[in-house]
Scaffold this active site. Structure first.
Site, PDB file in Angstrom:
ATOM      1  N   CYS A  59      47.029  -3.739  25.918  1.00 52.80           N
ATOM      2  CA  CYS A  59      47.023  -2.345  26.349  1.00 52.80           C
ATOM      3  C   CYS A  59      48.448  -1.937  26.702  1.00 52.80           C
ATOM      4  O   CYS A  59      49.120  -2.618  27.483  1.00 52.80           O
ATOM      5  CB  CYS A  59      46.105  -2.184  27.558  1.00 52.80           C
ATOM      6  SG  CYS A  59      46.103  -0.508  28.243  1.00 52.80           S
ATOM      7  N   CYS A  62      48.756  -1.145  30.656  1.00 58.06           N
ATOM      8  CA  CYS A  62      48.693  -2.155  31.718  1.00 58.06           C
ATOM      9  C   CYS A  62      48.949  -3.582  31.262  1.00 58.06           C
ATOM     10  O   CYS A  62      49.062  -4.480  32.092  1.00 58.06           O
ATOM     11  CB  CYS A  62      47.335  -2.086  32.431  1.00 58.06           C
ATOM     12  SG  CYS A  62      45.960  -2.730  31.447  1.00 58.06           S
ATOM     13  N   CYS A  77      40.497   3.346   7.491  1.00 60.90           N
ATOM     14  CA  CYS A  77      40.127   4.494   8.336  1.00 60.90           C
ATOM     15  C   CYS A  77      41.345   5.285   8.825  1.00 60.90           C
ATOM     16  O   CYS A  77      41.190   6.404   9.292  1.00 60.90           O
ATOM     17  CB  CYS A  77      39.286   4.033   9.527  1.00 60.90           C
ATOM     18  SG  CYS A  77      40.165   3.072  10.784  1.00 60.90           S
ATOM     19  N   CYS A 107      40.175   0.702  28.091  1.00 61.94           N
ATOM     20  CA  CYS A 107      40.649  -0.558  28.671  1.00 61.94           C
ATOM     21  C   CYS A 107      39.847  -0.841  29.942  1.00 61.94           C
ATOM     22  O   CYS A 107      39.747   0.017  30.819  1.00 61.94           O
ATOM     23  CB  CYS A 107      42.137  -0.461  28.991  1.00 61.94           C
ATOM     24  SG  CYS A 107      42.790  -1.925  29.827  1.00 61.94           S
ATOM     25  N   CYS A 110      42.506  -0.756  33.187  1.00 58.57           N
ATOM     26  CA  CYS A 110      43.131   0.464  33.715  1.00 58.57           C
ATOM     27  C   CYS A 110      42.402   1.743  33.315  1.00 58.57           C
ATOM     28  O   CYS A 110      42.844   2.833  33.654  1.00 58.57           O
ATOM     29  CB  CYS A 110      44.594   0.541  33.299  1.00 58.57           C
ATOM     30  SG  CYS A 110      44.859   0.820  31.530  1.00 58.57           S
ATOM     31  N   HIS A 113      42.142   5.363  27.603  1.00 59.77           N
ATOM     32  CA  HIS A 113      41.485   5.580  26.314  1.00 59.77           C
ATOM     33  C   HIS A 113      42.225   4.794  25.237  1.00 59.77           C
ATOM     34  O   HIS A 113      43.455   4.857  25.140  1.00 59.77           O
ATOM     35  CB  HIS A 113      41.517   7.080  25.976  1.00 59.77           C
ATOM     36  CG  HIS A 113      41.062   7.390  24.588  1.00 59.77           C
ATOM     37  ND1 HIS A 113      39.735   7.388  24.223  1.00 59.77           N
ATOM     38  CD2 HIS A 113      41.766   7.690  23.469  1.00 59.77           C
ATOM     39  CE1 HIS A 113      39.645   7.696  22.938  1.00 59.77           C
ATOM     40  NE2 HIS A 113      40.865   7.889  22.461  1.00 59.77           N
ATOM     41  N   HIS A 116      37.836   4.388  19.378  1.00 58.82           N
ATOM     42  CA  HIS A 116      36.379   4.436  19.235  1.00 58.82           C
ATOM     43  C   HIS A 116      35.898   3.199  18.484  1.00 58.82           C
ATOM     44  O   HIS A 116      36.683   2.571  17.766  1.00 58.82           O
ATOM     45  CB  HIS A 116      35.955   5.700  18.486  1.00 58.82           C
ATOM     46  CG  HIS A 116      36.229   6.941  19.262  1.00 58.82           C
ATOM     47  ND1 HIS A 116      37.448   7.593  19.213  1.00 58.82           N
ATOM     48  CD2 HIS A 116      35.465   7.635  20.146  1.00 58.82           C
ATOM     49  CE1 HIS A 116      37.412   8.634  20.023  1.00 58.82           C
ATOM     50  NE2 HIS A 116      36.218   8.686  20.598  1.00 58.82           N
ATOM     51  N   ASP A 120      29.990  -0.102  11.544  1.00 58.38           N
ATOM     52  CA  ASP A 120      30.120  -0.291  10.096  1.00 58.38           C
ATOM     53  C   ASP A 120      31.232  -1.279   9.743  1.00 58.38           C
ATOM     54  O   ASP A 120      31.827  -1.215   8.686  1.00 58.38           O
ATOM     55  CB  ASP A 120      30.356   1.052   9.407  1.00 58.38           C
ATOM     56  CG  ASP A 120      31.636   1.747   9.884  1.00 58.38           C
ATOM     57  OD1 ASP A 120      32.354   1.193  10.739  1.00 58.38           O
ATOM     58  OD2 ASP A 120      31.912   2.855   9.386  1.00 58.38           O
ATOM     59  N   ARG A 128      33.581  -1.953  14.046  1.00 56.88           N
ATOM     60  CA  ARG A 128      34.907  -1.477  13.624  1.00 56.88           C
ATOM     61  C   ARG A 128      35.514  -0.745  14.809  1.00 56.88           C
ATOM     62  O   ARG A 128      35.182   0.394  15.094  1.00 56.88           O
ATOM     63  CB  ARG A 128      34.796  -0.548  12.414  1.00 56.88           C
ATOM     64  CG  ARG A 128      36.143   0.077  12.017  1.00 56.88           C
ATOM     65  CD  ARG A 128      36.060   0.881  10.722  1.00 56.88           C
ATOM     66  NE  ARG A 128      34.999   1.850  10.680  1.00 56.88           N
ATOM     67  CZ  ARG A 128      35.146   3.164  10.918  1.00 56.88           C
ATOM     68  NH1 ARG A 128      36.325   3.661  11.230  1.00 56.88           N
ATOM     69  NH2 ARG A 128      34.103   3.970  10.850  1.00 56.88           N
ATOM     70  N   CYS A 130      38.338   1.222  16.010  1.00 57.02           N
ATOM     71  CA  CYS A 130      39.465   2.030  15.525  1.00 57.02           C
ATOM     72  C   CYS A 130      40.304   2.390  16.741  1.00 57.02           C
ATOM     73  O   CYS A 130      39.881   3.195  17.582  1.00 57.02           O
ATOM     74  CB  CYS A 130      38.977   3.292  14.836  1.00 57.02           C
ATOM     75  SG  CYS A 130      38.270   2.972  13.239  1.00 57.02           S
TER      76      CYS A 130
END
Length: 141
Positions: A59, A62, A77, A107, A110, A113, A116, A120, A128, A130
């Site tokens: 991450c 953090c 993707c 995460c 912390c 974001h 997603h 699949d 998956r 992403c």
């Protein structure tokens, strides 16, 4: 800690950081993605085509270990894709933004974001993940 030190003992604990401290710690783009749940443009990220044999992705906010390089694969993707996260490193929540129903990945350390996850992906997990490149740092071994 000296008598003149006004720094909180938890100042470097990401859970304890204020919004202002996050803005000082992260670049504008990192802040937009990690703290405001933004998304980088498809195929624009540093790690989209990055396929190392060894190493880990952490991450960016953090330093928490998120993914082993062995779980990264080419999904097409437009974002770095992984079929498994390190155990206990991420949390998920339903995301209904932009008129879609997706599973957001954050995460666990912390609450930043990351991206997603979809159902699949390849075996052995069928997942998956992403993940925005700007949300991670690669640590080569």
């Amino acid at each position: 800690m000296s008598d003149t030190d006004t720094t909180s003992p938890d100042a470097d604990d990401p859970v304890e950081l204020t919004d202002e401290e996050w803005r000082e710690r992260l670049s504008e783009e990192e802040y937009r993605v990690l703290r405001e749940s933004g998304t980088e443009a498809r195929f624009s990220g540093e790690y989209v085509d990055h396929l190392p044999e060894d190493g880990e992705y952490r991450c960016r906010a953090c330093g928490e270990l998120l993914f082993d390089a062995e779980t990264k694969y080419e999904s097409g993707c437009g974002w770095p894709a992984f079929y498994a996260a390190e155990e206990g490193s991420v949390t998920t929540t339903m995301d209904t933004s932009h008129g879609m129903r997706r599973t957001e990945v954050r995460c666990a350390s912390c609450d930043s974001h990351l991206g997603h996850v979809f159902d699949d992906g390849p075996e052995p997990t069928g997942k998956r993940f992403c993940i925005n490149s700007v949300a991670m740092e690669f640590d080569g071994e």
